[in-house]
Design an enzyme around this catalytic site. Sequence first.
Site, PDB file in Angstrom:
ATOM      1  N   HIS A   1      -2.061   7.892   7.011  1.00  0.00           N
ATOM      2  CA  HIS A   1      -0.844   8.771   6.275  1.00  0.00           C
ATOM      3  C   HIS A   1      -1.735   9.831   5.674  1.00  0.00           C
ATOM      4  CE1 HIS A   1       2.852   6.536   6.145  1.00  0.00           C
ATOM      5  NE2 HIS A   1       2.164   5.312   5.766  1.00  0.00           N
TER       6      HIS A   1
ATOM      7  N   GLN B   1       3.527   9.971   1.071  1.00  0.00           N
ATOM      8  CA  GLN B   1       4.496   9.048   1.059  1.00  0.00           C
ATOM      9  C   GLN B   1       5.753   9.195  -0.117  1.00  0.00           C
ATOM     10  OE1 GLN B   1       2.599   5.185   1.883  1.00  0.00           O
ATOM     11  NE2 GLN B   1       4.417   5.008   3.224  1.00  0.00           N
TER      12      GLN B   1
ATOM     13  N   GLY C   1       0.825  -1.230   0.111  1.00  0.00           N
ATOM     14  CA  GLY C   1      -0.008  -0.011   0.304  1.00  0.00           C
ATOM     15  C   GLY C   1       0.811   1.318  -0.020  1.00  0.00           C
TER      16      GLY C   1
ATOM     17  N   HIS D   1      -4.216   1.565   7.299  1.00  0.00           N
ATOM     18  CA  HIS D   1      -2.344   2.201   7.429  1.00  0.00           C
ATOM     19  C   HIS D   1      -2.206   3.445   6.392  1.00  0.00           C
ATOM     20  CE1 HIS D   1       1.698   1.558   7.834  1.00  0.00           C
ATOM     21  NE2 HIS D   1       1.692   2.330   6.683  1.00  0.00           N
ATOM     22  N   GLU D   2      -3.122   3.169   5.287  1.00  0.00           N
ATOM     23  CA  GLU D   2      -2.654   4.159   4.369  1.00  0.00           C
ATOM     24  C   GLU D   2      -3.733   5.476   4.641  1.00  0.00           C
ATOM     25  OE1 GLU D   2      -0.383   3.852   2.603  1.00  0.00           O
ATOM     26  OE2 GLU D   2      -0.338   1.499   2.890  1.00  0.00           O
TER      27      GLU D   2
ATOM     28  N   CYS E   1       6.194   0.025   7.598  1.00  0.00           N
ATOM     29  CA  CYS E   1       5.880   1.162   6.877  1.00  0.00           C
ATOM     30  C   CYS E   1       7.106   1.520   5.930  1.00  0.00           C
ATOM     31  CB  CYS E   1       5.331   2.389   7.834  1.00  0.00           C
ATOM     32  SG  CYS E   1       5.124   3.892   6.721  1.00  0.00           S
ATOM     33  N   LEU E   2       7.044   1.653   4.742  1.00  0.00           N
ATOM     34  CA  LEU E   2       8.227   2.100   3.970  1.00  0.00           C
ATOM     35  C   LEU E   2       8.664   3.397   4.118  1.00  0.00           C
ATOM     36  CD1 LEU E   2       6.819   1.350   0.246  1.00  0.00           C
ATOM     37  CD2 LEU E   2       8.457  -0.044   1.476  1.00  0.00           C
TER      38      LEU E   2
HETATM   39 NI    NI Z   1       2.928   3.449   5.608  1.00  0.00          NI
END
Ligand code: NI
Length: 168
Positions: free
Chosen positions: A139, A51, A46, A135-136, A93-94
């Site tokens: 963000h 991000q 995701g 999660h997204e 998380c990236l």
């Molecule tokens: Ni993330």
Amino acid sequence: MAVLEIVTYPNSVLTRRAEEIEKVDREIRKLISDMVDTMYANGGIGLAAPQVGVSKRVVVVDVRLYDPSTSLISIVNPEVIAEGEEVVHEEGCLSVPGCVEGIKRRKWIKVRGLNERGREIEVEGEGMLAIALQHEIDHLNGKVVLDRMSRVKRDLYKKRLQKAKGRA
Ligand code: NI
């Protein structure tokens, strides 16, 4: 096709509320397609626009690896309209490299938003799809996994980050 650079914590684009999108135009469709490329290039399941440094309310999710019954999903202006009971799930998380923690989420959720053509859609998901969507969407509200962890663990991560910076 374009793979964009992933922004990492504590960049301020990750800690502020992303802007609502008024019109789903070509620019937004390009953003979605670049976000999908970037997600795949980084092995993510995701990605949210902040991000990649864009403070707009767009998320893409692909959890087919965990749940083959799902598909690639992109949602503009996603909004949670229903949710199930709580569950704790291990997440990374990236944008917060090196951090994997058990995070409290909802087992299933229903999200309303727009597709890449600007039409209203509703997406209902459970399991990994529900987790990834939450999660997204976090963000987009300026929240990263760190904000959902205990203070002790959060401080520990921040300390490690400072140390790593000192070495760089
Ligand atoms: Ni993330």
